[in-house]
Design a protein around this motif. Structure first.
Motif, mmCIF file in Angstrom:
data_model
loop_
_atom_site.group_PDB
_atom_site.id
_atom_site.type_symbol
_atom_site.label_atom_id
_atom_site.label_comp_id
_atom_site.label_asym_id
_atom_site.label_seq_id
_atom_site.Cartn_x
_atom_site.Cartn_y
_atom_site.Cartn_z
ATOM 1 N N ARG A 34 0.842 -1.200 0.000
ATOM 2 C CA ARG A 34 0.000 0.000 0.000
ATOM 3 C C ARG A 34 0.874 1.246 0.000
ATOM 4 O O ARG A 34 2.057 1.193 0.332
ATOM 5 N N LEU A 35 0.213 2.354 -0.366
ATOM 6 C CA LEU A 35 0.943 3.623 -0.443
ATOM 7 C C LEU A 35 1.610 3.959 0.896
ATOM 8 O O LEU A 35 2.739 4.460 0.933
ATOM 9 N N GLY A 36 0.919 3.635 1.992
ATOM 10 C CA GLY A 36 1.484 3.912 3.314
ATOM 11 C C GLY A 36 2.775 3.142 3.590
ATOM 12 O O GLY A 36 3.586 3.567 4.419
ATOM 13 N N ASP A 37 2.969 2.018 2.893
ATOM 14 C CA ASP A 37 4.222 1.270 3.046
ATOM 15 C C ASP A 37 5.391 2.063 2.467
ATOM 16 O O ASP A 37 6.500 2.035 3.003
ATOM 17 N N VAL A 38 5.125 2.759 1.350
ATOM 18 C CA VAL A 38 6.155 3.603 0.725
ATOM 19 C C VAL A 38 6.464 4.776 1.660
ATOM 20 O O VAL A 38 7.628 5.042 2.005
ATOM 21 N N SER A 39 5.412 5.472 2.076
ATOM 22 C CA SER A 39 5.581 6.656 2.924
ATOM 23 C C SER A 39 6.301 6.318 4.223
ATOM 24 O O SER A 39 7.223 7.025 4.651
ATOM 25 N N SER A 40 5.878 5.234 4.862
ATOM 26 C CA SER A 40 6.454 4.914 6.173
ATOM 27 C C SER A 40 7.893 4.425 6.032
ATOM 28 O O SER A 40 8.707 4.649 6.933
ATOM 29 N N ALA A 41 8.229 3.790 4.905
ATOM 30 C CA ALA A 41 9.619 3.344 4.699
ATOM 31 C C ALA A 41 10.558 4.545 4.612
ATOM 32 O O ALA A 41 11.657 4.545 5.179
ATOM 33 N N VAL A 42 10.112 5.586 3.907
ATOM 34 C CA VAL A 42 10.911 6.817 3.802
ATOM 35 C C VAL A 42 11.065 7.442 5.189
ATOM 36 O O VAL A 42 12.174 7.745 5.650
ATOM 37 N N GLN A 43 9.939 7.608 5.855
ATOM 38 C CA GLN A 43 9.934 8.281 7.162
ATOM 39 C C GLN A 43 10.823 7.550 8.179
ATOM 40 O O GLN A 43 11.600 8.186 8.913
ATOM 41 N N ALA A 44 10.709 6.220 8.207
ATOM 42 C CA ALA A 44 11.468 5.447 9.202
ATOM 43 C C ALA A 44 12.961 5.641 9.005
ATOM 44 O O ALA A 44 13.714 5.820 9.971
ATOM 45 N N CYS A 45 13.407 5.632 7.751
ATOM 46 C CA CYS A 45 14.833 5.796 7.464
ATOM 47 C C CYS A 45 15.313 7.179 7.908
ATOM 48 O O CYS A 45 16.359 7.317 8.541
ATOM 49 N N VAL A 46 14.523 8.199 7.585
ATOM 50 C CA VAL A 46 14.908 9.579 7.913
ATOM 51 C C VAL A 46 14.969 9.765 9.431
ATOM 52 O O VAL A 46 15.955 10.289 9.973
ATOM 53 N N GLU A 47 13.929 9.324 10.105
ATOM 54 C CA GLU A 47 13.831 9.594 11.548
ATOM 55 C C GLU A 47 14.809 8.742 12.356
ATOM 56 O O GLU A 47 15.288 9.182 13.407
ATOM 57 N N ALA A 48 15.150 7.552 11.845
ATOM 58 C CA ALA A 48 16.151 6.721 12.530
ATOM 59 C C ALA A 48 17.501 7.424 12.575
ATOM 60 O O ALA A 48 18.345 7.137 13.434
ATOM 61 N N ASN A 49 17.709 8.358 11.655
ATOM 62 C CA ASN A 49 18.962 9.097 11.607
ATOM 63 C C ASN A 49 18.857 10.476 12.263
ATOM 64 O O ASN A 49 19.781 11.303 12.151
ATOM 65 N N GLY A 50 17.724 10.747 12.908
ATOM 66 C CA GLY A 50 17.580 11.986 13.664
ATOM 67 C C GLY A 50 17.208 13.200 12.832
ATOM 68 O O GLY A 50 17.282 14.327 13.314
ATOM 69 N N LEU A 62 -3.884 3.529 -0.585
ATOM 70 C CA LEU A 62 -4.078 2.929 -1.908
ATOM 71 C C LEU A 62 -3.252 1.657 -2.075
ATOM 72 O O LEU A 62 -2.084 1.622 -1.702
ATOM 73 N N ARG A 63 -3.886 0.623 -2.663
ATOM 74 C CA ARG A 63 -3.137 -0.601 -2.939
ATOM 75 C C ARG A 63 -2.376 -0.413 -4.252
ATOM 76 O O ARG A 63 -2.925 0.077 -5.232
ATOM 77 N N LEU A 64 -1.097 -0.784 -4.249
ATOM 78 C CA LEU A 64 -0.244 -0.548 -5.419
ATOM 79 C C LEU A 64 -0.461 -1.653 -6.445
ATOM 80 O O LEU A 64 -0.575 -2.821 -6.085
ATOM 81 N N GLN A 65 -0.504 -1.257 -7.713
ATOM 82 C CA GLN A 65 -0.673 -2.259 -8.766
ATOM 83 C C GLN A 65 0.202 -1.931 -9.959
ATOM 84 O O GLN A 65 0.599 -0.775 -10.149
ATOM 85 N N PRO A 66 0.521 -2.935 -10.766
ATOM 86 C CA PRO A 66 1.392 -2.710 -11.918
ATOM 87 C C PRO A 66 0.844 -1.590 -12.812
ATOM 88 O O PRO A 66 -0.363 -1.514 -13.056
ATOM 89 N N GLY A 67 1.742 -0.721 -13.269
ATOM 90 C CA GLY A 67 1.347 0.398 -14.125
ATOM 91 C C GLY A 67 1.126 1.692 -13.361
ATOM 92 O O GLY A 67 0.962 2.757 -13.962
ATOM 93 N N LEU A 68 1.134 1.618 -12.034
ATOM 94 C CA LEU A 68 1.041 2.841 -11.226
ATOM 95 C C LEU A 68 2.416 3.510 -11.216
ATOM 96 O O LEU A 68 3.420 2.866 -10.918
ATOM 97 N N VAL A 69 2.454 4.801 -11.565
ATOM 98 C CA VAL A 69 3.727 5.533 -11.583
ATOM 99 C C VAL A 69 3.690 6.641 -10.538
ATOM 100 O O VAL A 69 2.765 7.452 -10.513
ATOM 101 N N LEU A 70 4.719 6.666 -9.702
ATOM 102 C CA LEU A 70 4.821 7.675 -8.646
ATOM 103 C C LEU A 70 6.158 8.392 -8.744
ATOM 104 O O LEU A 70 7.179 7.767 -9.037
#
Ligand code: MG
Length: 256
Positions: free
Chosen positions: A148-164, A196-204
């Motif tokens: 899901r879209l939240g998986d993308v968002s949270s992956a970015v956030q977790a990496c950033v915040e883990a580094n302060g 949103l659930r991610l599906q083939p052909g979705l471009v972000l």
């Protein structure tokens, strides 16, 4: 709440055009990266981008977009995004320079950004750049069918915040294709397993904007340039990425 109806799935033919646009964006960013020197004006960078586009018969995505006066955004140091190239602005040794660039090929857009360090830059600034790049990679990795879209968002956030560091809230990534900005918005913060659930052909276009200090930004009187409120440094990386059956494919690569 976002409706799946407003999110366009791209055909193979459309993806071929976006791949072409993406290659031109990446090639232009490569030329800019190798041309960048202390003492250059930010307008010279814009002129290089325009020349590279013309040589490849592509059109700029940003020039004239809501009145933006250039084809490249150049944001230095505490500037987060949307810096306007200027003959009066010189790049200095030690600067962090964020370049955001997009183009159009036969009506289809691609968009990417990089942050570069000029000359002698402290290790702490280099780390901000590397973590921002890494957070984009984490977001891209999550672009798989069924996620899901939240998986993308949270992956970015977790990496950033883990580094302060802090993720900017006021600007987000976006769908892209027939328009520069399409649905869905792609925040660089969020909850895994939601949206949103991610599906083939979705471009972000995924584009973490990361501040060394607090997340708040202000927009300057020019109506465009966003700066960190606390004056801390900021970095920005972006790729245009399609979900495929096999996982993510980055469209903004030079040999695409
Ligand atoms: Mg973008």
């Amino acid at each position: 709440m976002l409706s799946a109806k407003t999110v366009e799935i791209k055909s193979a033919k459309e993806l071929a055009l976006m791949r072409r646009a993406g290659a031109i964006v990446a090639q232009t960013l490569q030329v800019l990266s190798s041309s960048l020197r202390a003492g250059m004006t930010t307008l010279e960078l814009d002129q290089i981008a325009m020349r590279e586009l013309a040589a490849r018969k592509a059109k700029p995505a940003f020039l004239g977009y809501h009145g933006f006066p250039a084809c490249l955004c150049v944001s230095l140091n505490k500037e987060v995004v949307h810096g306007i190239p200027s003959a009066a602005r010189k790049v200095a040794d030690g600067d962090l320079v964020s370049l955001d660039f997009g183009c159009v090929v036969d009506g289809f857009y691609s968009d990417a950004a990089v942050t570069l360090a000029v000359g002698r830059v402290p290790q702490s600034s280099r780390k901000l750049v590397e973590v921002t790049r890494e957070s984009l990679g984490k977001g891209i990795e999550a672009m798989r069918p069924g996620n899901r879209l939240g998986d993308v968002s949270s992956a970015v956030q977790a990496c950033v915040e883990a580094n302060g560091y802090s993720v900017v809230r006021d600007f987000v990534g976006h769908g892209i294709g027939r328009a520069l900005h399409e649905d869905p918005p792609v925040p660089n913060y969020g909850k895994a397993g939601t949206g949103l659930r991610l599906q083939p052909g979705l471009v972000l276009a995924i584009e973490p904007m990361v501040n060394a200090g607090a997340a708040e930004v202000d927009v300057l009187e020019d109506g465009w340039t966003a700066v960190t409120r606390d004056g801390s440094l900021s970095a920005h990386f972006e790729h245009t990425v399609v979900v495929t059956e096999d996982g993510p494919e980055i469209l903004t690569v030079a040999n695409g």
